[in-house]
Scaffold this active site. Sequence first.
Site, mmCIF file in Angstrom:
data_model
loop_
_atom_site.group_PDB
_atom_site.id
_atom_site.type_symbol
_atom_site.label_atom_id
_atom_site.label_comp_id
_atom_site.label_asym_id
_atom_site.label_seq_id
_atom_site.Cartn_x
_atom_site.Cartn_y
_atom_site.Cartn_z
ATOM 1 N N THR A 54 0.804 -1.211 0.000
ATOM 2 C CA THR A 54 0.000 0.000 0.000
ATOM 3 C C THR A 54 0.846 1.273 0.000
ATOM 4 O O THR A 54 1.379 1.635 -1.033
ATOM 5 C CB THR A 54 -1.012 -0.017 1.153
ATOM 6 O OG1 THR A 54 -0.336 -0.382 2.361
ATOM 7 C CG2 THR A 54 -2.094 -1.042 0.906
ATOM 8 N N THR A 55 1.035 1.942 1.119
ATOM 9 C CA THR A 55 1.439 3.342 1.080
ATOM 10 C C THR A 55 2.948 3.568 1.152
ATOM 11 O O THR A 55 3.627 3.037 2.032
ATOM 12 C CB THR A 55 0.747 4.098 2.229
ATOM 13 O OG1 THR A 55 -0.652 3.835 2.177
ATOM 14 C CG2 THR A 55 0.989 5.587 2.115
#
Length: 287
Positions: A54-55
């Site tokens: 994800t991030t």
Amino acid sequence: MSPDHSGRLPAAYLVPGSSSFADFARDHAPDVLTARRAAGAGAAEAAAHAPHGTTIVAAVFDGGVVMAGDRRATAGNLIAQRDIEKVFPADEHSCVGIAGTAGLAIEMVRLFQVELEHYEKIEGALLSFEGKANRLSAMIRGNLALAMQGLAVVPVFAGLDLAAGRGRIFSYDVTGGRYEEQHHHSVGSGSVFARGALKKLWRPGLDAAGAVRVAVEALWDAADDDSATGGPDLARRIWPVVAVVGAEGYRRVGDEELEAVVEAVVAGRRGDPGGTGAARAAGGERA
């Protein structure tokens, strides 16, 4: 590539050609390249169940760049892994962070690392920073067929441009489009929230320690609002992967150093979960 039972290298290795390892592999052993493998009719189901990273956040400081990634990988609504690594050295003065289908992304990073090393060995010189960004763009473009079936890889590339003497950040889309970002950037499912934090906390003149703190704050904000982003796990002592790239080269921030940063962030967020105090402090320092 068929083995040569005489013990000598196959002829393909002895013919002068491109300084690109990816081009060499495509011409002589295409099966080793993920992009050349057909996903088939089950691609949609595979995309739904494959772990996703994800991030990732990146921010420049005076003399380099910091990149950080959370440690969570998800598969649908499940946490597939709590301590995945998403930030890697590309070479001595650059790094790459991955978002998207984790397995494909990690394989692409490994190929990118070999690509840069191969160029240096063949040409006897370092590839320019723009050249590195362009090579990664070509690899992403080669993965377009899989990306259109849901198996997308969207990295961010950053590092110290030795010629310019400053940190630079490049983002990409699934077609291989390359875009230079100014000051800071984030990618992945929590990127909207991380980007907001970067906007309020980043300022000109940051040193490396300040940029590390800003990156951890941004990941904290992303994890606060995005279920696919994992915040620092104090119970399991799992911290984000944070890399600093400067004149001394690539350095991964050690766990002890990072633990102190995380504890400072946690202390600052008690009673102030939105980080308004950190934003005011950053604004005051700007002034």
